[in-house]
Design a protein around this motif. Structure first.
Motif, short mmCIF file in Angstrom:
data_model
loop_
_atom_site.label_atom_id
_atom_site.label_comp_id
_atom_site.label_asym_id
_atom_site.label_seq_id
_atom_site.Cartn_x
_atom_site.Cartn_y
_atom_site.Cartn_z
N THR A 159 -10.26 33.16 -10.95
CA THR A 159 -11.16 33.45 -12.07
C THR A 159 -10.39 33.91 -13.32
N PHE A 160 -9.07 33.83 -13.30
CA PHE A 160 -8.28 34.33 -14.43
C PHE A 160 -8.50 33.50 -15.69
N LEU A 181 -1.70 28.80 -18.37
CA LEU A 181 -2.15 30.10 -17.85
C LEU A 181 -3.64 30.07 -17.51
N ASN A 182 -4.42 29.34 -18.29
CA ASN A 182 -5.86 29.24 -18.03
C ASN A 182 -6.20 28.30 -16.88
N ALA A 216 -0.75 39.63 -22.29
CA ALA A 216 -2.16 39.32 -22.03
C ALA A 216 -2.39 38.76 -20.63
N ALA A 217 -1.28 38.39 -19.96
CA ALA A 217 -1.39 37.82 -18.60
C ALA A 217 -0.38 38.52 -17.71
N GLN A 273 5.83 36.71 -25.86
CA GLN A 273 5.69 38.03 -25.25
C GLN A 273 4.26 38.54 -25.37
N MET A 274 3.59 38.20 -26.48
CA MET A 274 2.19 38.56 -26.65
C MET A 274 1.34 37.92 -25.55
N LEU A 275 1.65 36.67 -25.22
CA LEU A 275 0.95 35.98 -24.13
C LEU A 275 1.25 36.64 -22.79
#
Length: 345
Positions: free
Chosen positions: A9-10, A74-75, A100-101, A95-97
């Motif tokens: 469900t990520f 990632l999705n 977030a994950a 790095q922002m991504l």
């Protein structure tokens, strides 16, 4: 089971758009690095879907840039995504991504041409070559200037089961200039048939799965882009060392508009060229008046098998390079001219 449900469900939380990331970090595509950014997440999602089912997969992304395809991967509910990026300007956005994950995105600041993937993922992922492909994928929007040397390197890895293929028959989904994508998938006899066609198709099932118009990229390249999917074959169509196959194929396509005997003759020293070329073609049962583009993988299998026997009979033959002989002949001719000039003086 709870961990499995969490994976399935990520979804990434709301983030700045790729266009906003580019503005935020003042990113510009470097022309000398052949960089082109794909900003449309619908298209990056489509590329990732074409790669197959990535649920719980381990993915190696090359050249993530500002992270468009990275987000789509990632999705797709992957277990882990490893990205290798050479350009340090892109690291803060990636790095922002990663923030977030948590635990899903691993960033390596390095060069994909030299990065060692062999120990990057758990050994438990490894499969026998004869089994179905492992749950490991290679995905990338490749800069045009590295796409050909990189795919040749990976095809050599397929042949020796190294690099990404230590895990088994790892599948790859990669972008190329449309012309290169067409060469990789070209059938025997087509105008696009080339060295790349044979080298890819003797080792892999190769499919041109998607064409993306150039205007989808920023800056817009002069050409459209093709997405190509590779699945290594259980049994290569030519069972000879990669370097030997590469040499035969390269020489065959030296003179692509001439009959194939012309290029294949460059495999042999000048003093034995006519005789040895005739022997090669006769034993391989290949018509010397076929054009290089008309040679099938089966033709090349026969040529490589016969050439290997000829190399076994003459240990110096494989090391022969016609360009070196040309250089030596020119050097000798120059020396003779210099001697004549001195004699006149």
């Amino acid at each position: 089971m709870a961990a499995s449900r969490k994976l399935s469900t990520f979804r990434l939380p709301p983030l700045p758009t790729i266009r906003e990331i580019i503005k935020l970090f003042r990113l510009q595509a470097a022309k000398q690095l052949s960089q082109n950014f794909l900003l449309d997440l619908k298209l990056t999602d489509k590329i990732v879907r074409k790669a197959g089912n990535l649920t719980n997969a381990y993915v190696y992304e090359v050249g993530p840039g500002p992270g468009g395809i990275t987000r789509s991967i990632l999705n797709a509910n992957v277990a882990e995504l490893l990205v290798v990026e050479k350009d340090s300007r892109f690291i803060p956005g990636l790095q922002m991504l990663s923030d977030a994950a948590p635990g899903k995105l691993r960033i390596v600041h390095g060069d994909v041409l030299t990065f060692k993937i062999e120990r990057a993922f758990p050994g438990s992922l490894k499969r026998q070559w004869e089994d179905d492909p492992p749950n490991v994928h290679v995905i990338g929007n490749l800069p045009f200037n590295v796409s050909t040397p990189l795919i040749i390197k990976w095809l050599e890895n397929v042949s020796c089961r190294g690099g990404p293929f230590v895990y088994g028959r790892t599948q790859m989904t990669l972008t190329f200039q449309k012309e290169v994508a067409e060469r990789l998938t070209a059938n025997t006899g087509s105008k696009q048939r080339s060295r790349l066609s044979v080298m890819a198709q003797y080792l892999c099932n190769v499919q041109h799965i998607l064409t993306i118009p150039g205007q989808a990229f920023v800056p817009k390249p002069e050409v459209d882009v093709g997405v190509v999917h590779f699945t290594p074959l259980v049994q290569p169509r030519i069972e000879q060392p990669f370097k030997l196959v590469e040499k035969v194929v390269q020489n065959a396509f030296q003179f692509r508009r001439k009959y194939c005997y012309r290029g294949l003759g460059m495999l042999f020293p000048e003093v034995q060229r006519v005789e040895s070329t005739g022997k090669l073609l006769e034993l391989a049962d290949v018509d010397p008046t076929l054009r290089p583009s008309q040679l099938s993988v089966s033709h090349f299998k026969s040529l490589c098998d016969v050439y290997r026997k000829m190399c076994d009979e003459d240990p110096h033959l494989f090391a022969y390079n016609f360009r070196e002989e040309l250089k030596q002949n020119k050097s000798k001719a120059q020396e003779k001219d210099d001697d004549k000039e001195r004699d006149r003086l």
